[in-house]
Every structure is written in structure tokens, then in C-alpha cells.
Design an enzyme around this catalytic site. Structure first.
Site, short mmCIF file in Angstrom:
data_model
loop_
_atom_site.label_atom_id
_atom_site.label_comp_id
_atom_site.label_asym_id
_atom_site.label_seq_id
_atom_site.Cartn_x
_atom_site.Cartn_y
_atom_site.Cartn_z
N GLU A 79 0.81 -1.22 0.00
CA GLU A 79 0.00 0.00 0.00
C GLU A 79 0.84 1.28 0.00
O GLU A 79 0.79 2.06 0.95
CB GLU A 79 -0.95 0.02 1.19
CG GLU A 79 -1.93 -1.13 1.21
CD GLU A 79 -2.95 -1.03 2.37
OE1 GLU A 79 -3.08 0.05 2.95
OE2 GLU A 79 -3.60 -2.04 2.64
N GLU A 110 -5.06 -8.81 1.13
CA GLU A 110 -5.73 -8.45 2.38
C GLU A 110 -7.21 -8.26 2.12
O GLU A 110 -7.60 -7.58 1.17
CB GLU A 110 -5.20 -7.11 2.94
CG GLU A 110 -3.83 -7.16 3.52
CD GLU A 110 -3.41 -5.81 4.13
OE1 GLU A 110 -4.29 -5.00 4.49
OE2 GLU A 110 -2.20 -5.61 4.22
O1 IFM Z 1 -3.99 -2.99 9.22
C1 IFM Z 1 -4.00 -2.51 7.92
C2 IFM Z 1 -2.81 -3.04 7.15
O2 IFM Z 1 -1.62 -2.74 7.78
C3 IFM Z 1 -2.80 -2.45 5.77
N1 IFM Z 1 -4.05 -2.61 5.10
C4 IFM Z 1 -5.25 -2.24 5.83
C5 IFM Z 1 -5.26 -2.90 7.20
C6 IFM Z 1 -6.54 -2.50 7.97
O3 IFM Z 1 -6.59 -1.12 8.12
#
Ligand code: IFM
Length: 445
Positions: free
Chosen positions: A166, A352
Site C-alpha cells: 500500500e 488483504e
Molecule cells: O492494518 C492494515 C494493514 O496494515 C494495511 N491494510 C489495511 C489494514 C486494515 O486497516
């Protein structure tokens, strides 16, 4: 309802990141990261929480791998803390830091769990921040050195690598909104920061290829797909702009070697376009093997000429998770099919997806997180729909393996499928973990 079965080689996993779970923030020679500094700055994190101990995974990793094995995870996505290995960002090596990841990776392999390593999940060495952090183009070279070293040590053992996690959050939340480390409120620099992050990505991919390693390497991007609030031409345009600028700011350079064009005045968001040197875009678009997609929810937007960028996010009335994000499973299908088309059928992994809820352990020692089971089931269904539509979705990592340090929210938001008691560090698999385990065993539900 008929059964949903995923492709035979589908990879089911769970994800975490170093700063969010490891703890041992000042142990065994680890250097300070920008998150150590930021979380120790009063007023930055809810309840003044920090990652000093977190889930203490640094000490409890063997217990955690055992848990992964019991749950039947096929793969584990984790990140490597740069300052644990190079405390100053470059130069002096901390052998003990590298040993930790070697032990972790070997234990995963002994347990038939595929290691999937991310090289940068936001914990830049503070010493590099002191030299400008990601505003400094040289940070990309330091990252490539770090990546090259880690590839030499672990490249034969780890079959999946992501360069950055990200980068949009690192650039915008860290340098413009100031809600993440390093906490700067300087929109002016954030496109330069984004460019340097992309350069770091390209240089690391090149280093990986030069070593002739056999695994796969990609990048992990987060996207909130935008939907127009109404059928009006203005709202449709507003959604189009967000989907074609913000959402593609990192993916277009990586997959097409160019930045999206911002309609209107380039400086309208208070940002300056980055200085692109000759060869940069070729480097950034060095071919990768996959796209990692982090997806949680969507934005519904409308045109509003009275606000600075002219696009307003409209809150929705439906169900939200504990962090306030709307539950909208169809976003998975919409994004996957769009990215498949846009980037020539590239292999995609959902790196994720998950939800925060207020989970508690009941008197029988169970965590009845049925809302999370429902969330995951509905999102898996949409992923399956996308596969049926021809998308090359190869795996799915639930965020997160365990409750952890949720950045500016501290420990107040629980995303785990395993509950962590932050006083005793006891791990308790929630109902969602038990359900997920069954999904993995059946390769569907
Ligand atoms: O916890 C975060 C992660 O570190 C990066 N993506 C989003 C998740 C939830 O906010």
C-alpha cells in the site's frame, strides 16, 4: 445453496505485518523505525498505544506457526522489518534481525506453509527519515540494497515476494494527511514520495530478476473502488476521476509505465507532479508476476464544487464494520474484473481482506464473531464469481491472522481471526478462524 469450490491450487492464507505484531521494538539490535518514533509522539495514536510489545510475535512466532498449522493455512503473508536488519537503513548489518526471519521462514516450510514476504510495510528506518525519508530519491537505492540483501539470504526459500505494501497509504496518510508516520502535512511532496516509492519497487524487482531467483515478485496495492452517488453526469464523472487517477496512481506506472492524467489543473489538489527522470518509467514498469490487491470496502462519491477537490465521499446507511467501513462485498467482483481487463489478465492475489469487529472472549472461552464469518463468506463468494468470469485470481489472504496494532487506532480495532488478549498475549482462535479452517479444508463452502 450449491457448494462453491475454488480452483485446486488456490492459495488460502492470512496476513500480518512486522510493526503490527512483532513487538521487540528495541531488542537484539533492531533500529528505530518511523513508526517507533511516531507512536511514541504524544497525541498521534489512540490511547497512546504503540508497537513496543504488540503481539510479541518476535518471541512467540513458534506458537503462532503452530496455530497456523492447526488452522490449515496454506500460506502466511508477513513483512520484514527493514530496521531490524539494517538498523540505520544501510551500512551496518544486524545479523540477529536476519536470523529471526530465517527461523520463521524455515519453520513455515517445515510445516508446509508457503512463506509470502513483503519487504516494506511502512516501517522505514528513522535514520533514513532523518535524511528526508521517501522525499529523498536516494531512499529508493537504499531500499534496493536492503531488498537485494534479503533476496540473497531468503530468495531460495520464499516463493512469493511483494516489494511494497500500500504505497498510497505510505505517501498520502504519511506525508499529506499526517495521520500515519512520519506524520507530515505536506501534500506538496506526496507525489514525489509516491514516485520514489515506485522507483524503490522497480529497483527491487530488477535486483530480484538479476539474481535469477525462481519465485514470483509483485506489488501490493490498496483500492477503494468508487461508485457514483446518483446517475447524474457530474457524479458519474466524479467516480470516474477517482477510479482513473487515485486508484491507478501506482498500478498504471507498474503495469503500463505511465502515470494517469489528472483532468483539470495539475495543481488543483495542492500537489505537485513528480520529477520523472529519463528511464524512471521503464524501471518502474519492470515486469512483475502478480498484483496483490488489498480490498476492504468502497467509496460512494458525488460532485461537490464547494469543496477543494470537487469530489465528496457520501456516507452510506448500510452495515459498517467497527472501523466505520461499509460492508459491500460486490466491490471484490467489480475491482477484480476491472483490473483483469485493464492489466491483461495479470495473476491477482487478494493480499488483504477482512473486517474489524468488537470481539470478546465469552465465559466458555469462545469468540462468537459471526459477523466476521458472514463478511468473509460474502466476500469469498464475490471472489469466486470473479474467477468464474475469467479473472486469474490465485489466492486469498485474510487480514489478519491475529488482532494487532491497527496504526493510528492502536489496539482498539480487532481485525484478527485469532483473538489476542493484549495483557496476557493469549491467542484464542475466533469462530471465524474455525470456519476459515473448514473452508480451506474443503477448498470452498
Ligand atoms: O492494518 C492494515 C494493514 O496494515 C494495511 N491494510 C489495511 C489494514 C486494515 O486497516
Amino acid at each position: 445453496m450449491s457448494k462453491i469450490i475454488f480452483p485446486e491450487d488456490f492459495i488460502w492464507g492470512a496476513a500480518t505485518s512486522a510493526y503490527q505484531i512483532e513487538g521487540a521494538a528495541f531488542e537484539d539490535g533492531k533500529g528505530e523505525s518511523i513508526w517507533d518514533r511516531f507512536s511514541h509522539t504524544p497525541g498521534k495514536i489512540k490511547n497512546e498505544h504503540n508497537g513496543d510489545i504488540a503481539c510479541d510475535h518476535y518471541h512467540l512466532y513458534a506458537e503462532d506457526v503452530k496455530l497456523m498449522k492447526e488452522l490449515g493455512l496454506k500460506s502466511y503473508r508477513f513483512s520484514i522489518s527493514w530496521p531490524r536488519i539494517f538498523p540505520d537503513g544501510d551500512g551496518k548489518l544486524n545479523v540477529k534481525g536476519m536470523e529471526f526471519y530465517k527461523k520463521l521462514v524455515n519453520l513455515l516450510l517445515e510445516n508446509d506453509i508457503i512463506p509470502n514476504a513483503t519487504l516494506y510495510h511502512w516501517d522505514l528506518p528513522q535514520k533514513l527519515q532523518d535524511k528526508g525519508g521517501w522525499t529523498n530519491r536516494e531512499t529508493a537505492d537504499r531500499f534496493a540494497d536492503f531488498a537485494g540483501y534479503v533476496f540473497k539470504e531468503l530468495g531460495d526459500l520464499v516463493p512469493f515476494w511483494a516489494t511494497l505494501n500500500e504505497p498510497a497509504a505510505a505517501a498520502f496518510a504519511g506525508y499529506a494527511a499526517g495521520v500515519h508516520a512520519p506524520g507530515l502535512n505536506n501534500p506538496e511532496v506526496c507525489l514525489a514520495v509516491a514516485h520514489n516509492l515506485l522507483l524503490a519497487h522497480g529497483k527491487a524487482v530488477k535486483a530480484y530478476r538479476q539474481l535469477g531467483l525462481k519465485g514470483k515478485i509483485g506489488i501490493v496495492l490498496d483500492m477503494w473502488h468508487n461508485y457514483p452517488a446518483t446517475d447524474s453526469e457530474e457524479d458519474i464523472k466524479a467516480a470516474w476521476i477517482n477510479n482513473n487517477t487515485i486508484n491507478k496512481w501506482f498500478s498504471d506506472p507498474v503495469f503500463k509505465g505511465l502515470y494517469p492524467t489528472i483532468p483539470g489543473e495539475p495543481g488543483q489538489f495542492g500537489m505537485s507532479l513528480p520529477e520523472v527522470q529519463q528511464g524512471d518509467m521503464e524501471l518502474i514498469s519492470t515486469p512483475v508476476d502478480f498484483l496483490g490487491l488489498n480490498v476492504y470496502s468502497r467509496n460512494v462519491v458525488k460532485a461537490n464544487p464547494d469543496i477543494p477537490n470537487g469530489i465528496e465521499v457520501v456516507p452510506q446507511n448500510g452495515a459498517v464494520t467497527d472501523i466505520g467501513w461499509e460492508v459491500y462485498p460486490q466491490v471484490i467482483y467489480d475491482l477484480l474484473t476491472l483490473l483483469h481487463k485493464e492489466y491483461n489478465g495479470i495473476d491477482i492475489y487478494i493480499t488483504e481482506n477482512g473486517a474489524a469487529f468488537r470481539d470478546t472472549v465469552n465465559s466458555e472461552g469462545r469468540v462468537e464473531d459471526d459477523d466476521r464469518v458472514d463478511y468473509l463468506r460474502r466476500h469469498f463468494e464475490q471472489a469466486h464469481r470473479a474467477i468464474e468470469a475469467g479473472v486469474n485470481l490465485k489466492g486469498y489472504y485474510v487480514w489478519s491472522l491475529m488482532d494487532n496494532f491497527e496504526w493510528a487506532e492502536g489496539y482498539t480495532k480487532r481485525f484478527g481471526i485469532v483473538h489476542v488478549d493484549f495483557d496476557t498475549l493469549t491467542r484464542t482462535p475466533k469462530n471465524s478462524a474455525l470456519w476459515y479452517s473448514e473452508v480451506i479444508r474443503e477448498n470452498g463452502f
